[in-house]
Write a protein that holds these residues in place. Structure first.
Motif, PDB file in Angstrom:
ATOM      1  N   HIS A   1       0.826  -1.214   0.000  1.00  0.00           N
ATOM      2  CA  HIS A   1       0.000   0.000   0.000  1.00  0.00           C
ATOM      3  C   HIS A   1       0.857   1.260   0.000  1.00  0.00           C
ATOM      4  CE1 HIS A   1      -3.838  -1.986   0.314  1.00  0.00           C
ATOM      5  NE2 HIS A   1      -3.412  -2.740   1.333  1.00  0.00           N
ATOM      6  N   ILE A   2       2.001   1.220   0.654  1.00  0.00           N
ATOM      7  CA  ILE A   2       2.863   2.403   0.726  1.00  0.00           C
ATOM      8  C   ILE A   2       3.827   2.454  -0.455  1.00  0.00           C
ATOM      9  CG2 ILE A   2       4.638   3.573   2.065  1.00  0.00           C
ATOM     10  CD1 ILE A   2       3.366   2.442   4.583  1.00  0.00           C
ATOM     11  N   SER A   3       4.397   1.314  -0.808  1.00  0.00           N
ATOM     12  CA  SER A   3       5.439   1.301  -1.840  1.00  0.00           C
ATOM     13  C   SER A   3       4.892   1.637  -3.217  1.00  0.00           C
ATOM     14  CB  SER A   3       6.131  -0.063  -1.869  1.00  0.00           C
ATOM     15  OG  SER A   3       5.221  -1.068  -2.236  1.00  0.00           O
ATOM     16  N   ARG A   4       3.662   1.233  -3.513  1.00  0.00           N
ATOM     17  CA  ARG A   4       3.120   1.501  -4.848  1.00  0.00           C
ATOM     18  C   ARG A   4       2.962   3.001  -5.123  1.00  0.00           C
ATOM     19  NH1 ARG A   4      -1.474  -3.285  -5.090  1.00  0.00           N
ATOM     20  NH2 ARG A   4      -0.006  -5.039  -5.371  1.00  0.00           N
ATOM     21  N   PRO A   5       2.350   3.799  -4.219  1.00  0.00           N
ATOM     22  CA  PRO A   5       2.293   5.256  -4.469  1.00  0.00           C
ATOM     23  C   PRO A   5       3.676   5.898  -4.548  1.00  0.00           C
ATOM     24  CG  PRO A   5       0.712   4.625  -2.774  1.00  0.00           C
ATOM     25  CD  PRO A   5       1.567   3.425  -3.018  1.00  0.00           C
ATOM     26  N   MET A   6       4.623   5.420  -3.739  1.00  0.00           N
ATOM     27  CA  MET A   6       5.978   5.982  -3.789  1.00  0.00           C
ATOM     28  C   MET A   6       6.649   5.651  -5.120  1.00  0.00           C
ATOM     29  SD  MET A   6       7.365   5.409   0.099  1.00  0.00           S
ATOM     30  CE  MET A   6       8.889   6.273  -0.262  1.00  0.00           C
ATOM     31  N   ALA A   7       6.450   4.423  -5.612  1.00  0.00           N
ATOM     32  CA  ALA A   7       7.007   4.044  -6.910  1.00  0.00           C
ATOM     33  C   ALA A   7       6.367   4.871  -8.028  1.00  0.00           C
ATOM     34  CB  ALA A   7       6.799   2.557  -7.158  1.00  0.00           C
ATOM     35  N   ALA A   8       5.051   5.129  -7.886  1.00  0.00           N
ATOM     36  CA  ALA A   8       4.363   5.959  -8.889  1.00  0.00           C
ATOM     37  C   ALA A   8       4.909   7.388  -8.874  1.00  0.00           C
ATOM     38  CB  ALA A   8       2.863   5.960  -8.609  1.00  0.00           C
ATOM     39  N   LEU A   9       5.187   7.916  -7.687  1.00  0.00           N
ATOM     40  CA  LEU A   9       5.766   9.251  -7.564  1.00  0.00           C
ATOM     41  C   LEU A   9       7.145   9.299  -8.215  1.00  0.00           C
ATOM     42  CD1 LEU A   9       5.914  12.140  -6.439  1.00  0.00           C
ATOM     43  CD2 LEU A   9       6.712  11.170  -4.266  1.00  0.00           C
ATOM     44  N   ARG A  10       7.918   8.251  -7.993  1.00  0.00           N
ATOM     45  CA  ARG A  10       9.256   8.187  -8.586  1.00  0.00           C
ATOM     46  C   ARG A  10       9.167   8.166 -10.107  1.00  0.00           C
ATOM     47  NH1 ARG A  10      12.681   4.113 -10.248  1.00  0.00           N
ATOM     48  NH2 ARG A  10      14.920   4.508  -9.967  1.00  0.00           N
ATOM     49  N   ARG A  11       8.260   7.352 -10.645  1.00  0.00           N
ATOM     50  CA  ARG A  11       8.109   7.268 -12.105  1.00  0.00           C
ATOM     51  C   ARG A  11       7.640   8.603 -12.672  1.00  0.00           C
ATOM     52  NH1 ARG A  11       5.807   2.216 -10.794  1.00  0.00           N
ATOM     53  NH2 ARG A  11       3.718   3.136 -11.007  1.00  0.00           N
ATOM     54  N   TRP A  12       6.696   9.242 -11.988  1.00  0.00           N
ATOM     55  CA  TRP A  12       6.180  10.542 -12.451  1.00  0.00           C
ATOM     56  C   TRP A  12       7.285  11.597 -12.454  1.00  0.00           C
ATOM     57  CZ3 TRP A  12       5.627  15.068  -9.434  1.00  0.00           C
ATOM     58  CH2 TRP A  12       4.963  16.119 -10.061  1.00  0.00           C
ATOM     59  N   THR A  13       8.117  11.565 -11.425  1.00  0.00           N
ATOM     60  CA  THR A  13       9.210  12.538 -11.343  1.00  0.00           C
ATOM     61  C   THR A  13      10.159  12.394 -12.520  1.00  0.00           C
ATOM     62  OG1 THR A  13       9.080  12.493  -8.922  1.00  0.00           O
ATOM     63  CG2 THR A  13      11.081  13.399  -9.891  1.00  0.00           C
ATOM     64  N   HIS A  14      10.444  11.150 -12.929  1.00  0.00           N
ATOM     65  CA  HIS A  14      11.364  10.906 -14.036  1.00  0.00           C
ATOM     66  C   HIS A  14      10.773  11.322 -15.381  1.00  0.00           C
ATOM     67  CE1 HIS A  14      14.835   8.954 -12.192  1.00  0.00           C
ATOM     68  NE2 HIS A  14      14.010   8.299 -11.389  1.00  0.00           N
ATOM     69  N   THR A  15       9.441  11.430 -15.466  1.00  0.00           N
ATOM     70  CA  THR A  15       8.817  11.793 -16.745  1.00  0.00           C
ATOM     71  C   THR A  15       8.593  13.293 -16.883  1.00  0.00           C
ATOM     72  OG1 THR A  15       6.572  11.518 -15.857  1.00  0.00           O
ATOM     73  CG2 THR A  15       7.630   9.574 -16.843  1.00  0.00           C
ATOM     74  N   LEU A  16       8.898  14.055 -15.853  1.00  0.00           N
ATOM     75  CA  LEU A  16       8.653  15.496 -15.904  1.00  0.00           C
ATOM     76  C   LEU A  16       9.528  16.156 -16.966  1.00  0.00           C
ATOM     77  CD1 LEU A  16       8.303  16.569 -12.150  1.00  0.00           C
ATOM     78  CD2 LEU A  16       6.530  16.554 -13.905  1.00  0.00           C
ATOM     79  N   ASN A  17       8.903  16.956 -17.791  1.00  0.00           N
ATOM     80  CA  ASN A  17       9.627  17.768 -18.769  1.00  0.00           C
ATOM     81  C   ASN A  17       8.891  19.088 -18.914  1.00  0.00           C
ATOM     82  OD1 ASN A  17       7.375  17.228 -20.411  1.00  0.00           O
ATOM     83  ND2 ASN A  17       8.395  15.480 -21.373  1.00  0.00           N
TER      84      ASN A  17
END
Length: 256
Positions: free
Chosen positions: A1-17
Motif C-alpha cells: 500500500h505504501i510502496s506503490r504510491p511511492m514508486a508511482a511518484l518516482r516514475r512521475w518525477t522521471h517523466t517530468l519535462n
C-alpha cells in the motif's frame, strides 16, 4: 500500500519535462506524497521560468545589438573611404582600427548569443562554405591579438568547399583561432587546413597549466557543445609545450 504510491511518484518525477510541468499533479493517495509532488513540480517550474526569462533576454538583446553594430561597421567603412581621399594621421588610423576590432568582437558575441538561443527543433540553414577562405578571413580578423608579441602566425590552406551551417562553423573556428592567438606569447602559431579538417597548434609558456585553467574554458566549452550537436569531430590537448586543437567538418551536419 505504501510502496506503490511511492514508486508511482518516482516514475512521475522521471517523466517530468517542460510540457508536463503544466499538467495537474496526479493523486498519489497519501497527502504527504501529494504535497511532495507539488513541491517538486513548483520547484522545477520556477527553474524553467527563470531559464525562459534568461533566454528571452539573450534573444532580445542579441537582436537589438545587431542594428547598432551594423551602423558602426558601415560608418567605419565610410570613414575609411573619406580618409583615403583626404589622408589621415597615424593616430587617427589607430583609433579607427580599435573601433573596428571592438565592433567585430561585438558582432561575434551577438552571433554566439543568437546561436545559444537557437531552438533544437529548428532546422539549420546549410550552404556551401569555402573553408580555406573562412580560415584566412578569421585569422586576419584576429591578428590584432598578436600585436606587440613576438609571435608569428603560419597558415597552410587548400581549396575546399563544405556544406555547412555558416554561423556555427564561424563561431567554432573563431573561438579556436582567438584562443590560440590570445594565449601565445612567443614562437609560432600554426593553422593547417586540409580538406574539411582544421588543426591549430600554438606554443604554451614553460610550466603552463592546462588550457582550461588559462581562460580557454568558455570558448572551448561552446566549441565542444556545437561540435557534439552538429556531429563534427573535435579534440584539443596540451602537451610538449604546445596546445593543439582540431575540428573536422567531414561529417554531414545533422538537421537539428
Amino acid at each position: 500500500h505504501i510502496s506503490r504510491p511511492m514508486a508511482a511518484l518516482r516514475r512521475w518525477t522521471h517523466t517530468l519535462n517542460q510540457e508536463r510541468l503544466d499538467a495537474p499533479v496526479p493523486d498519489f493517495v497519501y497527502p504527504e506524497l501529494n504535497e511532495l509532488a507539488e513541491l517538486i513540480r513548483a520547484s522545477l517550474s520556477s527553474v524553467q521560468a527563470a531559464l525562459k526569462r534568461e533566454q528571452r533576454f539573450l534573444r532580445h538583446a542579441s537582436h537589438e545589438l545587431r542594428t547598432p553594430i551594423s551602423t558602426i561597421r558601415s560608418n567605419i567603412e565610410l570613414q575609411r573611404k573619406l580618409d583615403a581621399r583626404q589622408g589621415d594621421t597615424p593616430s587617427h588610423k589607430a583609433t579607427l582600427e580599435r573601433i573596428d576590432r571592438a565592433s567585430l568582437t561585438m558582432q561575434h558575441l551577438t552571433e554566439t548569443l543568437l546561436w545559444l538561443n537557437h531552438q533544437p527543433d529548428e532546422p539549420l540553414s546549410v550552404q556551401p562554405v569555402a573553408l580555406d577562405q573562412l580560415v584566412r578571413d578569421l585569422s586576419d580578423e584576429m591578428l590584432y591579438l598578436l600585436n606587440g608579441k613576438p609571435v608569428e602566425a603560419q597558415l597552410k590552406t587548400q581549396p575546399c568547399t563544405c556544406q555547412l551551417p555558416p554561423i556555427p562553423a564561424r563561431i567554432v573556428l573563431g573561438n579556436l583561432i582567438r584562443n590560440a592567438f590570445q594565449h601565445s606569447w612567443e614562437g609560432e602559431v600554426r593553422i593547417v587546413q586540409q580538406g574539411g579538417e582544421v588543426t591549430i597548434i600554438n606554443p604554451l609558456p614553460a610550466g603552463d597549466r592546462p588550457a582550461r585553467d588559462q581562460g580557454f574554458g568558455l570558448g572551448l566549452q561552446l566549441t565542444e557543445q556545437l561540435c557534439s550537436r552538429l556531429g563534427w569531430a573535435h579534440d584539443n590537448s596540451a602537451r610538449d609545450g604546445s596546445h593543439r586543437a582540431r575540428v573536422a567538418f567531414n561529417q554531414a551536419p545533422s538537421a537539428s
